[in-house]
Motif scaffolding. Structure first.
Motif, PDB file in Angstrom:
ATOM      1  N   HIS A   1      59.236  32.491  53.609  1.00  0.00           N
ATOM      2  CA  HIS A   1      58.671  33.815  53.384  1.00  0.00           C
ATOM      3  C   HIS A   1      57.917  33.849  52.058  1.00  0.00           C
ATOM      4  O   HIS A   1      56.798  34.364  51.970  1.00  0.00           O
ATOM      5  N   GLY A   2      58.521  33.269  51.030  1.00  0.00           N
ATOM      6  CA  GLY A   2      57.891  33.250  49.720  1.00  0.00           C
ATOM      7  C   GLY A   2      56.607  32.447  49.704  1.00  0.00           C
ATOM      8  O   GLY A   2      55.579  32.881  49.163  1.00  0.00           O
ATOM      9  N   VAL A   3      56.630  31.265  50.314  1.00  0.00           N
ATOM     10  CA  VAL A   3      55.444  30.406  50.328  1.00  0.00           C
ATOM     11  C   VAL A   3      54.306  31.062  51.107  1.00  0.00           C
ATOM     12  O   VAL A   3      53.155  31.105  50.649  1.00  0.00           O
ATOM     13  N   LEU A   4      54.611  31.580  52.294  1.00  0.00           N
ATOM     14  CA  LEU A   4      53.577  32.215  53.112  1.00  0.00           C
ATOM     15  C   LEU A   4      52.955  33.401  52.391  1.00  0.00           C
ATOM     16  O   LEU A   4      51.736  33.608  52.437  1.00  0.00           O
ATOM     17  N   THR A   5      53.783  34.168  51.700  1.00  0.00           N
ATOM     18  CA  THR A   5      53.292  35.349  50.991  1.00  0.00           C
ATOM     19  C   THR A   5      52.392  34.963  49.825  1.00  0.00           C
ATOM     20  O   THR A   5      51.314  35.541  49.627  1.00  0.00           O
ATOM     21  N   VAL A   6      52.819  33.978  49.044  1.00  0.00           N
ATOM     22  CA  VAL A   6      52.028  33.564  47.881  1.00  0.00           C
ATOM     23  C   VAL A   6      50.693  32.975  48.322  1.00  0.00           C
ATOM     24  O   VAL A   6      49.635  33.307  47.761  1.00  0.00           O
ATOM     25  N   VAL A   7      50.716  32.086  49.326  1.00  0.00           N
ATOM     26  CA  VAL A   7      49.481  31.440  49.774  1.00  0.00           C
ATOM     27  C   VAL A   7      48.509  32.460  50.362  1.00  0.00           C
ATOM     28  O   VAL A   7      47.294  32.387  50.120  1.00  0.00           O
ATOM     29  N   SER A   8      49.021  33.438  51.124  1.00  0.00           N
ATOM     30  CA  SER A   8      48.143  34.394  51.810  1.00  0.00           C
ATOM     31  C   SER A   8      47.666  35.510  50.890  1.00  0.00           C
ATOM     32  O   SER A   8      46.518  35.516  50.437  1.00  0.00           O
ATOM     33  N   TRP A   9      48.581  36.462  50.607  1.00  0.00           N
ATOM     34  CA  TRP A   9      48.189  37.622  49.794  1.00  0.00           C
ATOM     35  C   TRP A   9      47.868  37.210  48.355  1.00  0.00           C
ATOM     36  O   TRP A   9      46.984  37.809  47.730  1.00  0.00           O
ATOM     37  N   GLY A  10      48.599  36.220  47.845  1.00  0.00           N
ATOM     38  CA  GLY A  10      48.498  35.910  46.429  1.00  0.00           C
ATOM     39  C   GLY A  10      47.401  34.947  46.030  1.00  0.00           C
ATOM     40  O   GLY A  10      47.011  34.899  44.860  1.00  0.00           O
ATOM     41  N   ILE A  11      46.869  34.147  46.988  1.00  0.00           N
ATOM     42  CA  ILE A  11      45.848  33.156  46.622  1.00  0.00           C
ATOM     43  C   ILE A  11      44.602  33.286  47.507  1.00  0.00           C
ATOM     44  O   ILE A  11      43.487  33.455  46.999  1.00  0.00           O
ATOM     45  N   LEU A  12      44.781  33.215  48.828  1.00  0.00           N
ATOM     46  CA  LEU A  12      43.619  33.254  49.713  1.00  0.00           C
ATOM     47  C   LEU A  12      42.849  34.565  49.608  1.00  0.00           C
ATOM     48  O   LEU A  12      41.608  34.560  49.542  1.00  0.00           O
ATOM     49  N   MET A  13      43.562  35.680  49.602  1.00  0.00           N
ATOM     50  CA  MET A  13      42.891  36.978  49.526  1.00  0.00           C
ATOM     51  C   MET A  13      42.079  37.144  48.236  1.00  0.00           C
ATOM     52  O   MET A  13      40.907  37.544  48.284  1.00  0.00           O
ATOM     53  N   PRO A  14      42.647  36.854  47.059  1.00  0.00           N
ATOM     54  CA  PRO A  14      41.840  36.960  45.836  1.00  0.00           C
ATOM     55  C   PRO A  14      40.624  36.045  45.840  1.00  0.00           C
ATOM     56  O   PRO A  14      39.542  36.432  45.376  1.00  0.00           O
ATOM     57  N   ILE A  15      40.773  34.814  46.350  1.00  0.00           N
ATOM     58  CA  ILE A  15      39.638  33.898  46.398  1.00  0.00           C
ATOM     59  C   ILE A  15      38.558  34.443  47.336  1.00  0.00           C
ATOM     60  O   ILE A  15      37.362  34.380  47.037  1.00  0.00           O
ATOM     61  N   GLY A  16      38.979  35.012  48.461  1.00  0.00           N
ATOM     62  CA  GLY A  16      38.016  35.611  49.385  1.00  0.00           C
ATOM     63  C   GLY A  16      37.229  36.735  48.740  1.00  0.00           C
ATOM     64  O   GLY A  16      36.008  36.866  48.944  1.00  0.00           O
ATOM     65  N   ILE A  17      37.905  37.558  47.943  1.00  0.00           N
ATOM     66  CA  ILE A  17      37.219  38.652  47.247  1.00  0.00           C
ATOM     67  C   ILE A  17      36.254  38.109  46.195  1.00  0.00           C
ATOM     68  O   ILE A  17      35.135  38.612  46.033  1.00  0.00           O
ATOM     69  N   MET A  18      36.695  37.079  45.483  1.00  0.00           N
ATOM     70  CA  MET A  18      35.818  36.478  44.463  1.00  0.00           C
ATOM     71  C   MET A  18      34.552  35.900  45.103  1.00  0.00           C
ATOM     72  O   MET A  18      33.460  36.003  44.545  1.00  0.00           O
ATOM     73  N   ILE A  19      34.699  35.290  46.269  1.00  0.00           N
ATOM     74  CA  ILE A  19      33.536  34.736  46.970  1.00  0.00           C
ATOM     75  C   ILE A  19      32.555  35.851  47.308  1.00  0.00           C
ATOM     76  O   ILE A  19      31.338  35.733  47.103  1.00  0.00           O
ATOM     77  N   ALA A  20      33.084  36.979  47.830  1.00  0.00           N
ATOM     78  CA  ALA A  20      32.215  38.086  48.219  1.00  0.00           C
ATOM     79  C   ALA A  20      31.527  38.712  47.011  1.00  0.00           C
ATOM     80  O   ALA A  20      30.361  39.111  47.080  1.00  0.00           O
ATOM     81  N   ARG A  21      32.256  38.805  45.907  1.00  0.00           N
ATOM     82  CA  ARG A  21      31.698  39.479  44.731  1.00  0.00           C
ATOM     83  C   ARG A  21      30.669  38.629  44.001  1.00  0.00           C
ATOM     84  O   ARG A  21      29.642  39.137  43.547  1.00  0.00           O
ATOM     85  N   TYR A  22      30.916  37.323  43.891  1.00  0.00           N
ATOM     86  CA  TYR A  22      30.083  36.497  43.029  1.00  0.00           C
ATOM     87  C   TYR A  22      29.119  35.585  43.774  1.00  0.00           C
ATOM     88  O   TYR A  22      27.972  35.394  43.328  1.00  0.00           O
ATOM     89  N   ALA A  23      29.541  35.007  44.892  1.00  0.00           N
ATOM     90  CA  ALA A  23      28.688  34.018  45.561  1.00  0.00           C
ATOM     91  C   ALA A  23      27.429  34.647  46.129  1.00  0.00           C
ATOM     92  O   ALA A  23      26.369  34.010  46.167  1.00  0.00           O
ATOM     93  N   LYS A  24      27.516  35.907  46.554  1.00  0.00           N
ATOM     94  CA  LYS A  24      26.341  36.524  47.166  1.00  0.00           C
ATOM     95  C   LYS A  24      25.228  36.801  46.145  1.00  0.00           C
ATOM     96  O   LYS A  24      24.097  37.109  46.527  1.00  0.00           O
TER      97      LYS A  24
END
Length: 397
Positions: free
Chosen positions: A213-236
């Motif tokens: 539960h801890g690993v899935l939560t950290v990888v998903s909400w805690g890492i993938l989601m922030p990186i996805g937002i950073m891509i949308a904000r800066y890469a475009k």
């Protein structure tokens, strides 16, 4: 562009290999011989999975007799230790237990207890097992209490469900309820009487489920989601990244959502394992996080064209919900660390990831603003040039 797939691989690797506290410890330094009156040596000794406890025992299969020496340190000075067998299953309720502690006169006493509640006070009672020769000793040098007893099991029994525990205090000769930390809730499993091994249940253990539960939560909400937002904000900002940034953003957010829902599901399962033990704020934030993340998935499906009149409202909705997901996820992950209480390196590693993402975001923020102002200045110069060109043309007409 490979950031999100690599993180997925890293997350799966940690999930499968790196963060499993339920594996059985080895039997090195596990005492088989004890001196109480006459020295007694047991056939087998196991280091149990949690709480620093050990169990030495001798089992005679022909008559079902089991001699045990259970040793552990109370959670605090003046506390208690317990070991028992649960005929009903691998759980605390129904455990036929032996509990030992130091009495007010300084002697160490041991009694039998039929555990039928997680919250009610424990009082001595008869149990369904025949117990003889029970005694307990306290070692001041180590701070440990050892319970000795002989039990009669059914003949030819090959395994038992064992439960062990430690508590911090005793009030009026009544053991006070133990902590609900991860190690305390995971102190149960199966003892192979003939094979001489102690293990968790054949299914997914409570501790393993918590880890996943801890690993899935950290990888998903805690890492993938922030990186996805950073891509949308800066890469475009970079024209060469269009439209690749959008697909990377969608991939990270969708992958994060799928993994996050898996983590959310394991959290629900944990709730069924721990009835009577509620992590209220962690659970409520988790539910809110799931709802907001689901709204984000709908945002992808309801995304209007850039020139649509409702696009500005969609942007407000998509951005505000996205940032809410990040804030809630970080808060809840740290609450999860406090509940799971893993080795410090895991929490430190996540803090390191957040710092790295923060530094990268700060650098990209500066770079993208510089690019924005440069483009704005260039566009202004172009407009002035066009106006001057139109003006000079008109003057010659």
């Amino acid at each position: 562009m490979m950031g999100c797939p690599l993180l997925l691989i890293l997350g799966v690797s940690v999930l499968l290999f790196g963060w499993d506290a339920s594996a059985q410890s080895s039997d090195s330094n596990c005492p088989k011989t004890f001196t109480v009156g006459e020295a007694k040596t047991y056939q087998t000794c196991n280091n149990l999975q949690t709480l620093g406890a050990t169990l030495a025992y001798t089992y005679v299969v022909e008559n079902g007799s089991l001699d045990i020496a259970f040793q552990a340190a109370p959670a605090a000075s003046g506390g208690w230790v317990a070991w028992g067998i649960n005929p009903q299953g691998i759980q605390m309720i129904g455990t036929q237990a032996l509990i030992a502690f130091q009495s007010s006169n300084g002697s160490t006493v041991v009694g039998t207890y039929n555990v039928q509640s997680k919250t009610a006070a424990l009082n001595p009672s008869s149990i369904s097992l025949t117990v003889t020769n029970k005694s307990a000793v306290y070692e001041s040098s180590s701070g440990k209490i050892t319970i000795f007893a002989s039990l009669v099991l059914g003949s030819n029994q090959t395994s038992i469900n064992q439960v062990w525990q430690v508590g911090s205090s005793v009030t009026n000769s009544t053991p006070v309820i133990h902590s609900t930390a991860s190690a305390d809730l995971s102190s149960l499993g199966t003892l192979d009487l003939q094979g001489g091994t102690s293990s968790v249940s054949s299914g997914i253990s409570h501790q393993t489920l918590k880890n996943r539960h801890g690993v899935l939560t950290v990888v998903s909400w805690g890492i993938l989601m922030p990186i996805g937002i950073m891509i949308a904000r800066y890469a475009k900002t970079f024209k060469a990244a269009d439209p690749a940034w959008f697909y990377l953003h969608a991939f990270c957010q969708t992958s994060g959502y799928i993994i996050g829902v898996s983590g959310w599901g394991t959290g629900l399962k944990l709730g069924s394992y721990s009835k009577g033990v509620e992590q209220t704020s962690h659970r409520k934030i988790g539910i809110a996080l799931f709802c907001f993340a689901t709204l984000q998935i709908f945002a992808l499906l309801l995304r209007p064209d850039k020139d649509h009149k409702f696009r500005i409202y969609w942007n407000i909705y998509h951005h505000s919900v996205g940032y809410a997901v990040i804030i809630l996820s970080i808060i809840n992950i740290f609450k999860g660390f406090d509940i799971l209480d893993p080795e410090k390196k895991w929490k430190n590693a996540y803090i390191g990831v957040l710092i790295a993402l923060g530094v990268i975001a700060a650098i990209l923020e500066v770079v993208t603003w510089i690019i924005f102002f440069q483009r704005k200045s260039k566009n202004s110069i172009n407009r002035v040039s066009e106006m001057n060109g139109n003006g000079s043309t008109q003057s010659h007409v």
